[in-house]
Design a protein around this motif. Structure first.
Motif, PDB file in Angstrom:
ATOM      1  N   GLY A 224      30.575  -2.532 -36.021  1.00 17.05           N
ATOM      2  CA  GLY A 224      31.454  -1.916 -35.013  1.00 17.05           C
ATOM      3  C   GLY A 224      31.532  -2.696 -33.710  1.00 17.05           C
ATOM      4  O   GLY A 224      32.419  -2.450 -32.891  1.00 17.05           O
ATOM      5  N   ASP A 225      30.599  -3.630 -33.495  1.00 17.04           N
ATOM      6  CA  ASP A 225      30.567  -4.397 -32.239  1.00 17.04           C
ATOM      7  C   ASP A 225      31.420  -5.646 -32.414  1.00 17.04           C
ATOM      8  O   ASP A 225      30.928  -6.704 -32.804  1.00 17.04           O
ATOM      9  CB  ASP A 225      29.132  -4.783 -31.875  1.00 17.04           C
ATOM     10  CG  ASP A 225      28.256  -3.579 -31.571  1.00 17.04           C
ATOM     11  OD1 ASP A 225      28.816  -2.500 -31.256  1.00 17.04           O
ATOM     12  OD2 ASP A 225      27.028  -3.716 -31.641  1.00 17.04           O
ATOM     13  N   THR A 226      32.709  -5.529 -32.120  1.00 21.33           N
ATOM     14  CA  THR A 226      33.660  -6.558 -32.542  1.00 21.33           C
ATOM     15  C   THR A 226      34.106  -7.510 -31.430  1.00 21.33           C
ATOM     16  O   THR A 226      34.864  -8.437 -31.699  1.00 21.33           O
ATOM     17  CB  THR A 226      34.926  -5.891 -33.117  1.00 21.33           C
ATOM     18  OG1 THR A 226      35.384  -4.937 -32.145  1.00 21.33           O
ATOM     19  CG2 THR A 226      34.640  -5.189 -34.433  1.00 21.33           C
ATOM     20  N   HIS A 227      33.689  -7.241 -30.170  1.00 21.65           N
ATOM     21  CA  HIS A 227      34.203  -8.088 -29.092  1.00 21.65           C
ATOM     22  C   HIS A 227      33.134  -8.475 -28.075  1.00 21.65           C
ATOM     23  O   HIS A 227      32.173  -7.730 -27.850  1.00 21.65           O
ATOM     24  CB  HIS A 227      35.373  -7.403 -28.373  1.00 21.65           C
ATOM     25  CG  HIS A 227      36.621  -7.425 -29.174  1.00 21.65           C
ATOM     26  ND1 HIS A 227      36.903  -6.470 -30.120  1.00 21.65           N
ATOM     27  CD2 HIS A 227      37.640  -8.324 -29.214  1.00 21.65           C
ATOM     28  CE1 HIS A 227      38.055  -6.775 -30.710  1.00 21.65           C
ATOM     29  NE2 HIS A 227      38.518  -7.893 -30.170  1.00 21.65           N
ATOM     30  N   THR A 228      33.361  -9.636 -27.485  1.00 27.57           N
ATOM     31  CA  THR A 228      32.524 -10.131 -26.390  1.00 27.57           C
ATOM     32  C   THR A 228      33.442 -10.471 -25.228  1.00 27.57           C
ATOM     33  O   THR A 228      34.510 -11.062 -25.420  1.00 27.57           O
ATOM     34  CB  THR A 228      31.737 -11.384 -26.861  1.00 27.57           C
ATOM     35  OG1 THR A 228      30.724 -10.934 -27.759  1.00 27.57           O
ATOM     36  CG2 THR A 228      31.092 -12.130 -25.709  1.00 27.57           C
ATOM     37  N   LEU A 229      33.005 -10.068 -24.046  1.00 27.80           N
ATOM     38  CA  LEU A 229      33.782 -10.369 -22.839  1.00 27.80           C
ATOM     39  C   LEU A 229      33.284 -11.694 -22.279  1.00 27.80           C
ATOM     40  O   LEU A 229      32.074 -11.872 -22.076  1.00 27.80           O
ATOM     41  CB  LEU A 229      33.566  -9.246 -21.823  1.00 27.80           C
ATOM     42  CG  LEU A 229      34.198  -9.420 -20.446  1.00 27.80           C
ATOM     43  CD1 LEU A 229      35.714  -9.539 -20.524  1.00 27.80           C
ATOM     44  CD2 LEU A 229      33.795  -8.249 -19.535  1.00 27.80           C
ATOM     45  N   ARG A 230      34.225 -12.622 -22.060  1.00 26.51           N
ATOM     46  CA  ARG A 230      33.862 -13.907 -21.443  1.00 26.51           C
ATOM     47  C   ARG A 230      34.499 -13.967 -20.054  1.00 26.51           C
ATOM     48  O   ARG A 230      35.703 -13.784 -19.906  1.00 26.51           O
ATOM     49  CB  ARG A 230      34.368 -15.063 -22.300  1.00 26.51           C
ATOM     50  CG  ARG A 230      34.091 -16.428 -21.650  1.00 26.51           C
ATOM     51  CD  ARG A 230      34.414 -17.571 -22.578  1.00 26.51           C
ATOM     52  NE  ARG A 230      35.811 -17.585 -22.980  1.00 26.51           N
ATOM     53  CZ  ARG A 230      36.344 -18.507 -23.781  1.00 26.51           C
ATOM     54  NH1 ARG A 230      35.595 -19.475 -24.266  1.00 26.51           N
ATOM     55  NH2 ARG A 230      37.628 -18.450 -24.109  1.00 26.51           N
TER      56      ARG A 230
END
Ligand SMILES: C[S@@+](CC[C@H](N)C(=O)[O-])C[C@H]1O[C@@H](n2cnc3c(N)ncnc32)[C@H](O)[C@@H]1O
Length: 241
Positions: A224-230
């Motif tokens: 469910g953890d599909t994104h990373t903020l850069r």
């Protein structure tokens, strides 16, 4: 209001011990990215990510308020927190598949990372390496632009009952003060509810001149953890020559 799922968040903040390989995957980093300059891992928890950076020849500092105790007390708390993870994941087998020993199949890799971390933490306490610093976001004891990269995993948006939007903005500004680039993962809480204030948060950071984008990632820990903020901060005036 927080969007609801059928799940409840995990509750009190735990010390977790994700492996360096998991961190590389969920932050969407290659090993070469760790050698661009000093790395800050905040919160470091009991992850062996910073140990890997140093093993590769890089420099890394881990920051966590839990580093204010000697190794024996840290190890005690870590054992209790890993037991909480075991119990919490065991009630969610569809999301956290069980291994042959009847526990979440990722737990052995967390235990291995925790052992590597503990050996390094003990060495730090014996030799004062300065690799583990006790401090609390949103205030870090480092000069501006000390780090090329800061990673922040499983704190800011993970615990909706502990932090508010003002904290998130303050913490990200502080990470951007000390590091040229910041990566934050995940963008949802432990119950998989997406962070509801992402639009105004990014608007405020962009108004500071920060370049923000979202990286699609595949998390080895939780599908469910599909994104990373850069986040990349604007160059300092001296860099613009
Ligand atoms: C779930 S762990 C994440 C550790 C590591 N990044 C990982 O993924 O395994 C969250 C950590 O945040 C630390 N923490 C709690 N409040 C904090 C704050 N205000 N600033 C920095 N770290 C904090 C806790 O002590 C805990 O070790």
């Amino acid at each position: 209001m927080r969007p609801t799922t059928s799940e409840l968040p995990i509750g009190a903040i735990i010390i977790s011990a994700r492996s360096a390989d998991d961190c590389l995957a969920h932050f969407s980093l290659a090993e070469a990215d760790l050698l661009r300059g000093p790395v800050l891992d905040c919160p470091g928890g009991a992850s062996d990510f910073a140990v890997r950076v140093r093993a590769l020849g890089g420099r890394a500092v881990s920051v966590d308020p839990a580093y204010d105790v000697p190794p024996e007390r840290f190890a005690e708390r870590l054992r209790a927190d890993l037991e909480r993870v075991r119990a919490w994941t065991s009630t969610r087998p569809d999301r956290f598949p069980q291994g042959p020993d009847g526990r979440w199949h990722r737990l052995p890799s967390w235990e291995h990372a925790a052992e590597t971390f503990m050996a390094d933490y003990r060495r730090d306490r014996d030799e004062a390496t300065g690799h583990y610093v006790s401090a609390l976001l949103p205030s870090l004891p480092f000069a501006d632009r000390t780090f090329a990269l800061a990673t922040s995993g499983f704190l800011l948006f993970t615990y909706p009952d502990h932090f508010d939007p003002a904290f998130h903005l303050g913490a990200l500004r502080e990470l951007l003060r000390v590091a040229d680039e910041v990566r934050v993962h995940p963008l949802n809480d432990s119950a998989r509810s997406p962070y509801p204030h992402i639009a105004p948060l990014l608007e405020a950071l962009r108004a500071d001149g920060v370049h923000a984008d979202m990286l699609a990632v595949e998390s080895p820990t939780d599908r469910g953890d599909t994104h990373t903020l850069r986040l990349r901060r604007p160059a300092a005036p001296a860099d613009c020559t």
